[in-house]
Design a protein around this motif. Structure first.
Motif, mmCIF file in Angstrom:
data_model
loop_
_atom_site.group_PDB
_atom_site.id
_atom_site.type_symbol
_atom_site.label_atom_id
_atom_site.label_comp_id
_atom_site.label_asym_id
_atom_site.label_seq_id
_atom_site.Cartn_x
_atom_site.Cartn_y
_atom_site.Cartn_z
ATOM 1 N N TRP A 71 0.854 -1.189 0.000
ATOM 2 C CA TRP A 71 0.000 0.000 0.000
ATOM 3 C C TRP A 71 0.884 1.231 0.000
ATOM 4 O O TRP A 71 2.005 1.196 0.505
ATOM 5 C CB TRP A 71 -0.884 -0.028 1.243
ATOM 6 C CG TRP A 71 -1.920 1.047 1.319
ATOM 7 C CD1 TRP A 71 -1.908 2.156 2.115
ATOM 8 C CD2 TRP A 71 -3.134 1.122 0.589
ATOM 9 N NE1 TRP A 71 -3.042 2.890 1.926
ATOM 10 C CE2 TRP A 71 -3.811 2.278 0.982
ATOM 11 C CE3 TRP A 71 -3.719 0.308 -0.379
ATOM 12 C CZ2 TRP A 71 -5.039 2.660 0.456
ATOM 13 C CZ3 TRP A 71 -4.950 0.686 -0.901
ATOM 14 C CH2 TRP A 71 -5.596 1.848 -0.484
ATOM 15 N N GLU A 72 0.400 2.304 -0.543
ATOM 16 C CA GLU A 72 1.124 3.574 -0.532
ATOM 17 C C GLU A 72 0.259 4.606 0.168
ATOM 18 O O GLU A 72 -0.946 4.672 -0.064
ATOM 19 C CB GLU A 72 1.408 4.017 -1.968
ATOM 20 C CG GLU A 72 2.262 5.261 -2.046
ATOM 21 C CD GLU A 72 2.556 5.646 -3.484
ATOM 22 O OE1 GLU A 72 1.719 6.367 -4.080
ATOM 23 O OE2 GLU A 72 3.601 5.218 -3.995
ATOM 24 N N GLY A 78 2.949 15.560 2.704
ATOM 25 C CA GLY A 78 2.688 15.326 1.293
ATOM 26 C C GLY A 78 3.632 14.332 0.637
ATOM 27 O O GLY A 78 3.588 14.154 -0.576
ATOM 28 N N ARG A 79 4.462 13.664 1.405
ATOM 29 C CA ARG A 79 5.387 12.663 0.854
ATOM 30 C C ARG A 79 4.702 11.306 0.802
ATOM 31 O O ARG A 79 3.957 10.939 1.704
ATOM 32 C CB ARG A 79 6.644 12.566 1.716
ATOM 33 C CG ARG A 79 7.476 13.819 1.678
ATOM 34 C CD ARG A 79 8.734 13.621 2.487
ATOM 35 N NE ARG A 79 9.518 14.843 2.500
ATOM 36 C CZ ARG A 79 10.447 15.117 3.381
ATOM 37 N NH1 ARG A 79 10.727 14.254 4.334
ATOM 38 N NH2 ARG A 79 11.119 16.239 3.306
ATOM 39 N N LYS A 80 5.019 10.548 -0.246
ATOM 40 C CA LYS A 80 4.436 9.217 -0.405
ATOM 41 C C LYS A 80 5.410 8.168 0.117
ATOM 42 O O LYS A 80 6.613 8.253 -0.120
ATOM 43 C CB LYS A 80 4.101 8.949 -1.867
ATOM 44 C CG LYS A 80 2.976 9.826 -2.362
ATOM 45 C CD LYS A 80 2.525 9.447 -3.729
ATOM 46 C CE LYS A 80 1.371 10.375 -4.100
ATOM 47 N NZ LYS A 80 0.627 9.879 -5.207
ATOM 48 N N TYR A 81 4.850 7.195 0.842
ATOM 49 C CA TYR A 81 5.637 6.102 1.410
ATOM 50 C C TYR A 81 4.923 4.779 1.180
ATOM 51 O O TYR A 81 3.702 4.733 1.113
ATOM 52 C CB TYR A 81 5.835 6.299 2.922
ATOM 53 C CG TYR A 81 6.719 7.459 3.263
ATOM 54 C CD1 TYR A 81 8.097 7.309 3.316
ATOM 55 C CD2 TYR A 81 6.178 8.705 3.534
ATOM 56 C CE1 TYR A 81 8.914 8.374 3.639
ATOM 57 C CE2 TYR A 81 6.993 9.778 3.862
ATOM 58 C CZ TYR A 81 8.364 9.602 3.905
ATOM 59 O OH TYR A 81 9.176 10.664 4.217
ATOM 60 N N ASN A 82 5.707 3.720 1.117
ATOM 61 C CA ASN A 82 5.152 2.373 1.002
ATOM 62 C C ASN A 82 4.914 1.805 2.390
ATOM 63 O O ASN A 82 5.663 2.079 3.321
ATOM 64 C CB ASN A 82 6.100 1.457 0.235
ATOM 65 C CG ASN A 82 6.220 1.874 -1.209
ATOM 66 O OD1 ASN A 82 5.255 2.310 -1.825
ATOM 67 N ND2 ASN A 82 7.401 1.741 -1.765
ATOM 68 N N THR A 83 3.868 1.027 2.498
ATOM 69 C CA THR A 83 3.549 0.312 3.722
ATOM 70 C C THR A 83 2.762 -0.927 3.331
ATOM 71 O O THR A 83 2.746 -1.305 2.160
ATOM 72 C CB THR A 83 2.778 1.200 4.720
ATOM 73 O OG1 THR A 83 2.762 0.558 6.001
ATOM 74 C CG2 THR A 83 1.384 1.520 4.262
ATOM 75 N N TYR A 84 2.146 -1.567 4.275
ATOM 76 C CA TYR A 84 1.275 -2.707 4.024
ATOM 77 C C TYR A 84 -0.044 -2.461 4.708
ATOM 78 O O TYR A 84 -0.102 -1.792 5.737
ATOM 79 C CB TYR A 84 1.880 -3.996 4.603
ATOM 80 C CG TYR A 84 3.072 -4.489 3.836
ATOM 81 C CD1 TYR A 84 2.925 -5.422 2.817
ATOM 82 C CD2 TYR A 84 4.344 -4.018 4.121
ATOM 83 C CE1 TYR A 84 4.027 -5.877 2.105
ATOM 84 C CE2 TYR A 84 5.443 -4.464 3.409
ATOM 85 C CZ TYR A 84 5.277 -5.394 2.402
ATOM 86 O OH TYR A 84 6.361 -5.836 1.697
#
Length: 109
Positions: A71-72, A78-84
């Protein structure tokens, strides 16, 4: 997979699936998201190993179905990060493998 609704407490609704994201869980357990990601990845790895060693239990006899989806999310800057995102069964695995005071409180509770 598109989120239908994200509640104030971080629960994500995907049709009939309720899930929580790793970044929200990290915040709730008062640990760094990077540490949470390591725990999630290890839980995914361990679950794959368990399923490969006991395929009968994994699908038919054991009513357990941990779901982890990449998931993102966008943080407050406002920064995008990956996660689950994780369903309830996956959440139990991750909490059981998390070392923090808040995680311990949940385990005891």
């Amino acid at each position: 997979m598109k989120a239908l609704k994200v509640t104030e407490n971080g629960l994500i609704k995907f049709g009939s699936l309720d899930a929580v994201s790793g970044n929200v869980l990290a915040e709730m357990l008062e640990i760094e998201h990077s540490k949470m990601l390591r725990t999630i990845k290890q839980s995914i790895k361990d679950e794959k190993i368990r399923k490969s060693h006991a395929p009968d239990l994994a699908s038919e006899k054991l009513n357990f179905g941990a779901i982890f989806k990449e998931w993102e999310y966008t943080n407050s800057r406002g920064r995008k990060y990956n996660t689950y995102i994780m369903n309830e069964d996956a959440l139990y695995l991750v909490i059981a493998n998390t070392q923090s005071k808040k995680a311990h409180e949940l385990k005891v509770w």
